[in-house]
Design a protein around this motif. Structure first.
Motif, PDB file in Angstrom:
ATOM      1  N   GLY A 439    -117.804 -87.315 -52.146  1.00 31.33           N
ATOM      2  CA  GLY A 439    -118.722 -86.237 -52.250  1.00 31.33           C
ATOM      3  C   GLY A 439    -118.626 -85.245 -51.192  1.00 31.33           C
ATOM      4  N   SER A 440    -118.233 -86.083 -49.735  1.00 35.15           N
ATOM      5  CA  SER A 440    -118.326 -85.045 -48.233  1.00 35.15           C
ATOM      6  C   SER A 440    -117.367 -84.465 -48.144  1.00 35.15           C
ATOM      7  CB  SER A 440    -118.564 -85.765 -47.442  1.00 35.15           C
ATOM      8  OG  SER A 440    -120.276 -86.190 -47.707  1.00 35.15           O
ATOM      9  N   ASN A 441    -117.107 -84.192 -47.039  1.00 38.01           N
ATOM     10  CA  ASN A 441    -115.515 -83.553 -46.405  1.00 38.01           C
ATOM     11  C   ASN A 441    -114.739 -85.080 -46.314  1.00 38.01           C
ATOM     12  OD1 ASN A 441    -113.953 -82.813 -44.106  1.00 38.01           O
ATOM     13  ND2 ASN A 441    -115.040 -81.175 -45.054  1.00 38.01           N
ATOM     14  N   MET A 442    -113.258 -84.531 -46.613  1.00 36.73           N
ATOM     15  CA  MET A 442    -112.815 -85.926 -46.278  1.00 36.73           C
ATOM     16  C   MET A 442    -112.070 -86.311 -44.843  1.00 36.73           C
ATOM     17  SD  MET A 442    -112.281 -87.471 -48.663  1.00 36.73           S
ATOM     18  CE  MET A 442    -110.538 -88.427 -48.407  1.00 36.73           C
ATOM     19  N   ASP A 443    -112.423 -84.867 -43.972  1.00 34.71           N
ATOM     20  CA  ASP A 443    -112.457 -84.882 -42.598  1.00 34.71           C
ATOM     21  C   ASP A 443    -113.710 -84.665 -41.842  1.00 34.71           C
ATOM     22  OD1 ASP A 443    -111.134 -85.517 -40.349  1.00 34.71           O
ATOM     23  OD2 ASP A 443    -110.039 -84.301 -40.464  1.00 34.71           O
ATOM     24  N   PRO A 444    -114.911 -85.029 -41.974  1.00 37.63           N
ATOM     25  CA  PRO A 444    -115.348 -84.506 -41.053  1.00 37.63           C
ATOM     26  C   PRO A 444    -115.693 -84.082 -40.109  1.00 37.63           C
ATOM     27  CG  PRO A 444    -116.929 -85.779 -41.773  1.00 37.63           C
ATOM     28  CD  PRO A 444    -115.382 -86.193 -42.703  1.00 37.63           C
ATOM     29  N   VAL A 445    -115.375 -85.400 -39.047  1.00 39.22           N
ATOM     30  CA  VAL A 445    -115.217 -85.254 -37.395  1.00 39.22           C
ATOM     31  C   VAL A 445    -113.767 -84.775 -36.979  1.00 39.22           C
ATOM     32  CG1 VAL A 445    -114.265 -87.042 -35.381  1.00 39.22           C
ATOM     33  CG2 VAL A 445    -115.703 -87.700 -37.156  1.00 39.22           C
ATOM     34  N   GLY A 446    -112.577 -83.871 -37.635  1.00 40.78           N
ATOM     35  CA  GLY A 446    -111.118 -83.611 -37.817  1.00 40.78           C
ATOM     36  C   GLY A 446    -111.825 -82.237 -37.688  1.00 40.78           C
ATOM     37  N   GLU A 447    -112.974 -81.979 -38.617  1.00 39.17           N
ATOM     38  CA  GLU A 447    -113.351 -80.282 -38.760  1.00 39.17           C
ATOM     39  C   GLU A 447    -114.373 -80.142 -37.118  1.00 39.17           C
ATOM     40  OE1 GLU A 447    -113.834 -77.702 -40.967  1.00 39.17           O
ATOM     41  OE2 GLU A 447    -112.972 -78.614 -42.694  1.00 39.17           O
ATOM     42  N   MET A 448    -114.966 -80.974 -36.824  1.00 36.56           N
ATOM     43  CA  MET A 448    -115.693 -80.871 -35.061  1.00 36.56           C
ATOM     44  C   MET A 448    -114.622 -81.372 -34.233  1.00 36.56           C
ATOM     45  SD  MET A 448    -119.229 -79.831 -36.300  1.00 36.56           S
ATOM     46  CE  MET A 448    -120.106 -80.058 -34.489  1.00 36.56           C
ATOM     47  N   LEU A 449    -113.852 -81.790 -34.268  1.00 37.53           N
ATOM     48  CA  LEU A 449    -113.027 -81.675 -33.074  1.00 37.53           C
ATOM     49  C   LEU A 449    -112.794 -80.469 -32.157  1.00 37.53           C
ATOM     50  CD1 LEU A 449    -110.360 -84.511 -33.934  1.00 37.53           C
ATOM     51  CD2 LEU A 449    -112.749 -84.734 -32.798  1.00 37.53           C
ATOM     52  N   ASP A 450    -112.729 -79.710 -32.651  1.00 41.06           N
ATOM     53  CA  ASP A 450    -112.225 -77.935 -31.708  1.00 41.06           C
ATOM     54  C   ASP A 450    -113.452 -77.557 -30.966  1.00 41.06           C
ATOM     55  OD1 ASP A 450    -109.524 -77.809 -31.910  1.00 41.06           O
ATOM     56  OD2 ASP A 450    -109.609 -76.467 -33.693  1.00 41.06           O
ATOM     57  N   SER A 451    -114.311 -77.853 -31.418  1.00 45.84           N
ATOM     58  CA  SER A 451    -115.316 -77.417 -31.320  1.00 45.84           C
ATOM     59  C   SER A 451    -116.348 -78.356 -29.675  1.00 45.84           C
ATOM     60  CB  SER A 451    -116.373 -77.342 -31.990  1.00 45.84           C
ATOM     61  OG  SER A 451    -116.099 -75.897 -32.748  1.00 45.84           O
ATOM     62  N   LEU A 489    -113.211 -90.003 -32.945  1.00 45.41           N
ATOM     63  CA  LEU A 489    -114.778 -89.407 -31.678  1.00 45.41           C
ATOM     64  C   LEU A 489    -114.309 -89.929 -30.718  1.00 45.41           C
ATOM     65  CD1 LEU A 489    -116.856 -89.492 -34.287  1.00 45.41           C
ATOM     66  CD2 LEU A 489    -116.578 -87.341 -32.990  1.00 45.41           C
ATOM     67  N   ARG A 490    -113.864 -91.243 -30.628  1.00 49.24           N
ATOM     68  CA  ARG A 490    -113.973 -91.736 -29.215  1.00 49.24           C
ATOM     69  C   ARG A 490    -112.350 -91.633 -28.040  1.00 49.24           C
ATOM     70  NH1 ARG A 490    -115.513 -97.777 -31.247  1.00 49.24           N
ATOM     71  NH2 ARG A 490    -117.674 -97.200 -31.479  1.00 49.24           N
ATOM     72  N   GLU A 491    -111.572 -90.753 -29.172  1.00 49.31           N
ATOM     73  CA  GLU A 491    -110.109 -90.474 -28.058  1.00 49.31           C
ATOM     74  C   GLU A 491    -110.494 -89.138 -27.647  1.00 49.31           C
ATOM     75  OE1 GLU A 491    -107.312 -90.208 -31.012  1.00 49.31           O
ATOM     76  OE2 GLU A 491    -107.463 -92.580 -31.094  1.00 49.31           O
ATOM     77  N   ALA A 492    -112.003 -88.326 -29.071  1.00 45.84           N
ATOM     78  CA  ALA A 492    -112.031 -86.947 -27.392  1.00 45.84           C
ATOM     79  C   ALA A 492    -113.246 -87.622 -26.767  1.00 45.84           C
ATOM     80  CB  ALA A 492    -112.467 -85.631 -29.369  1.00 45.84           C
ATOM     81  N   GLY A 493    -113.669 -88.326 -26.137  1.00 46.24           N
ATOM     82  CA  GLY A 493    -115.017 -88.739 -25.302  1.00 46.24           C
ATOM     83  C   GLY A 493    -115.910 -88.871 -26.009  1.00 46.24           C
ATOM     84  N   VAL A 494    -116.140 -88.942 -26.777  1.00 43.67           N
ATOM     85  CA  VAL A 494    -117.756 -89.176 -27.839  1.00 43.67           C
ATOM     86  C   VAL A 494    -118.452 -90.676 -27.923  1.00 43.67           C
ATOM     87  CG1 VAL A 494    -118.713 -88.433 -30.180  1.00 43.67           C
ATOM     88  CG2 VAL A 494    -116.992 -86.751 -29.430  1.00 43.67           C
ATOM     89  N   VAL A 495    -119.316 -90.403 -27.175  1.00 42.05           N
ATOM     90  CA  VAL A 495    -120.165 -92.129 -27.505  1.00 42.05           C
ATOM     91  C   VAL A 495    -120.706 -91.980 -28.759  1.00 42.05           C
ATOM     92  CG1 VAL A 495    -121.746 -93.509 -25.983  1.00 42.05           C
ATOM     93  CG2 VAL A 495    -120.972 -91.613 -24.673  1.00 42.05           C
ATOM     94  N   VAL A 496    -119.851 -93.523 -29.365  1.00 43.32           N
ATOM     95  CA  VAL A 496    -120.392 -93.166 -31.103  1.00 43.32           C
ATOM     96  C   VAL A 496    -121.260 -94.572 -30.756  1.00 43.32           C
ATOM     97  CG1 VAL A 496    -119.112 -93.558 -33.377  1.00 43.32           C
ATOM     98  CG2 VAL A 496    -117.682 -92.322 -31.716  1.00 43.32           C
ATOM     99  N   MET A 497    -122.146 -94.526 -31.145  1.00 38.61           N
ATOM    100  CA  MET A 497    -123.698 -95.431 -31.816  1.00 38.61           C
ATOM    101  C   MET A 497    -123.302 -95.619 -32.894  1.00 38.61           C
ATOM    102  SD  MET A 497    -124.226 -95.815 -28.579  1.00 38.61           S
ATOM    103  CE  MET A 497    -125.918 -96.900 -29.004  1.00 38.61           C
ATOM    104  N   PRO A 498    -123.715 -97.051 -33.725  1.00 39.94           N
ATOM    105  CA  PRO A 498    -123.892 -97.437 -34.593  1.00 39.94           C
ATOM    106  C   PRO A 498    -124.500 -96.781 -35.933  1.00 39.94           C
ATOM    107  CG  PRO A 498    -123.893 -99.263 -33.039  1.00 39.94           C
ATOM    108  CD  PRO A 498    -124.088 -97.866 -32.291  1.00 39.94           C
ATOM    109  N   THR A 499    -125.946 -96.367 -35.203  1.00 37.26           N
ATOM    110  CA  THR A 499    -126.523 -96.067 -36.476  1.00 37.26           C
ATOM    111  C   THR A 499    -127.539 -94.717 -35.724  1.00 37.26           C
ATOM    112  OG1 THR A 499    -128.223 -97.287 -35.452  1.00 37.26           O
ATOM    113  CG2 THR A 499    -127.314 -98.311 -37.009  1.00 37.26           C
ATOM    114  N   ASN A 500    -127.421 -94.394 -36.354  1.00 36.02           N
ATOM    115  CA  ASN A 500    -128.757 -92.349 -36.184  1.00 36.02           C
ATOM    116  C   ASN A 500    -129.903 -93.220 -35.309  1.00 36.02           C
ATOM    117  OD1 ASN A 500    -129.114 -89.718 -36.363  1.00 36.02           O
ATOM    118  ND2 ASN A 500    -131.025 -90.342 -37.356  1.00 36.02           N
ATOM    119  N   ALA A 501    -130.322 -93.803 -35.121  1.00 35.95           N
ATOM    120  CA  ALA A 501    -131.209 -94.698 -34.616  1.00 35.95           C
ATOM    121  C   ALA A 501    -131.465 -94.768 -32.902  1.00 35.95           C
ATOM    122  CB  ALA A 501    -132.307 -95.489 -35.006  1.00 35.95           C
TER     123      ALA A 501
END
Lengths: 520, 56
Positions: A439-451, A489-501
């Motif tokens: 149901g979700s977008n097939m590349d939600p990260v890709g959609e945000m990378l430019d921003s 995400l990591r390649e774009a310098g984003v810190v990715v955590m295992p969960t939302n909390a």
């Protein structure tokens, strides 16, 4: 030039038309375009963007319109839209499609569930017809009155059926994800959830921790309000109680109305199975009084459910998967690259429950946040399109989704907002969610990378640094590929955590350091 | 056995009414699904639809 092109008696579903509208905006010369069925909502949207004409007065929800303002020839837009619609139609399976539920039942008399996502004005009638034919119902549609919801759920209880919804986005029945849901492992944990992305986060984490799900039943967000009385949560609990494949039960919801909480917990007591309850942000005491385990976060709910399923002793999920020394180092490293003028967090969410959880967690570190979905009404944003200090936005809120697809399908509004706020010199931390699954977008990260890159670059040009923290809700088996999304995400310098909390806690720690700096 | 537990013990067979994408997702998972080509009843006229309901 402004023009409205009408195609009488031509019907397409709303998601198809929203996607086509979005693609049509990219046509050269187009300043504004709306492709939609002539519902009252879409006519109102056409009015708002100055594209309404008198000829639209007589159109019905069965008529398609293309309202366009273009510097070029409107005929080019019409042809392009027709091409896009033809392509969409061809992409949809060519199997024969009956026009009504009755004809569908003749083709498949043994059908046992109706998944209904028609516009709200028609949804209750379709759900009623389905239940008259003894079908369980998942009602994805929203804009159904609470009166209809109560009637439908009473009918469901009388007939012993599931009536999941309205506005139910997530369910997994017999291992099959319905609407927005993740590909999880099967097992002995049964979930009844009134919160869509909350349920997705809990079920995904259970699966990633090595646990499994028997059934995941959605109720729709209003089920635990006084008017509805928790009818479907109780029905779901009773179903899981009688299900030999379910050994542990998890309930997920915002805090129920005062008169409903006792009914739900009594039903859970009668079920006689170990249970974890996450009434997000609610008082844990009443849950403990009934003898159940309260959860401190969605992650904690998943963690405790897996412990119960394994017969292990219950304890809280760790605050962070990483050792605390490393987390402190990470937070300090992120904060020290920022300028003193950077002091605000922007939490931009596509998942409503994930946003709510983040606000609760961040509040413990930095106090209340301004939001379109604030915990305290005095922190409601007058204009949700503009941030104010520390801000959390749920882009799935109705104010953002009128006439457009949910941000889990089309994240462009969040991407545009983040790009716009790259000019804000006070921005220190950005907190984001990415929800995978069917149901979700097939590349939600890709959609945000430019921003994301733009925010980083603009901060860099100002001599500062913006810390972007994210979590990805999903499983490695989801169609988007979880590892692939995390790597981007990591390649774009984003810190990715295992969960939302954990993502919200890390964001809180970094912000806390910035506050302490200012006090010094 | 109540209808819920009958469902849990059966193969899921779905009638999808609305967004075609949901039916496509289910087909990709090899779920039996009939996708209804739904459109607003009575040509989209709410008044006519209400009248038709009364006739039934």
């Amino acid at each position: 030039m402004k023009k409205v092109i009408v195609k009488k008696n031509t019907y397409y579903d709303s998601v198809t038309l929203m996607t086509v509208s979005k693609e049509a905006k990219k046509i050269e010369g187009v300043k504004e375009v709306l492709v939609g069925m002539a519902t009252e909502l879409n006519k109102g949207l056409a009015r708002n963007i100055g594209l309404y004409t008198e000829e639209m007065d007589t159109l019905t929800p069965n008529d398609l319109f293309i309202a366009v303002d273009t510097d070029g020839d409107p005929a080019i837009v019409e042809n392009s839209v027709e091409d896009l619609l033809t392509k969409k139609k061809e992409a949809v399976s060519s199997d024969f499609k009956p026009h009504t539920l009755d004809s569908a039942l003749k083709m498949m008399p043994e059908a046992n569930l109706a998944l209904i996502s028609v516009p709200g004005a028609y949804a209750a009638d379709e759900a009623r017809k389905a239940m008259e034919n003894n079908l369980h119902v998942m009602l994805f549609s929203d804009n159904v009155s609470i009166k209809d919801e109560v009637e439908l759920k009473r009918m469901a209880v009388e007939k012993g059926l599931l009536m999941m919804g309205p506005d139910c986005g997530t369910a997994i029945i017999n291992g099959i994800p319905l609407a927005f849901a993740n590909k999880v492992c099967r097992g002995d944990i049964g979930v009844v959830g009134a919160s869509g992305t909350g349920t997705q986060e809990v079920t995904s984490i259970i699966s990633r921790l090595g646990g499994g799900l028997s059934q995941v039943i959605g109720t729709g967000g209003r089920d635990l309000k006084s008017e509805v009385g928790g009818l479907m949560m109780i029905q779901g609990i009773d179903g899981l109680a009688a299900d030999p494949d379910t050994r542990v039960i998890v309930l997920i919801s915002k805090p129920p109305s005062g008169d409903v909480v006792g009914k739900v917990l009594s039903a859970l007591k009668d079920a006689g199975k170990p249970a974890v309850v996450d009434f997000i942000g609610g008082d844990p005491k009443i849950i403990e009084d009934y003898g159940f385990t309260p959860a401190k976060s969605l992650e904690d709910a998943a963690y405790k459910a897996v412990l119960l399923s394994c017969g292990e002793k219950i304890c809280d999920a760790p605050q962070f998967t990483m050792p605390s020394g490393e987390i402190d180092k990470l937070a300090a490293g992120e904060a020290e690259k920022m300028l003193p003028s950077q002091r605000h967090i922007k939490a931009f969410y596509t998942g409503g429950t994930l946003c709510d959880e983040a606000i609760h967690i961040l509040q413990e570190y930095i106090g209340p946040l301004y939001s379109n979905v604030p915990l305290d009404a005095s922190y409601a944003l007058n204009d949700p399109n503009a941030s104010l200090g520390n801000t959390a936005i749920d882009f799935g809120d109705d104010i953002f989704t009128a006439g457009r697809a949910h941000p889990m399908i089309d994240p462009s509004m969040r991407a545009e907002r983040l790009a716009r706020e790259s000019e804000d010199e006070s921005i220190a931390v950005v907190l984001l969610d990415f929800v995978l699954g069917h149901g979700s977008n097939m590349d939600p990260v890709g959609e945000m990378l430019d921003s994301i890159r733009l925010v980083k670059e603009r901060a860099n040009q100002r001599g500062g640094y913006v810390s972007i923290i994210a979590s990805v809700c999903g499983t490695p088996e989801d169609p988007q590929g979880m590892d692939n999304q995390i790597n981007k995400l990591r390649e774009a310098g984003v810190v990715v955590m295992p969960t939302n909390a954990q993502a919200a806690r890390l964001a809180g720690l970094i912000m806390r350091r910035k506050y302490d700096e200012q006090v010094k | 056995m109540n209808r819920l537990n009958e469902l849990f013990d059966s193969k899921l067979k779905v009638i999808n009414i609305g967004l075609h994408g949901f039916a496509d997702d289910l087909k990709s998972l090899d779920v039996d699904v009939i996708d209804v080509d739904w459109r607003p009843p009575a040509g989209g006229s709410k008044r006519m639809a209400d009248l038709l309901k009364k006739l039934k």
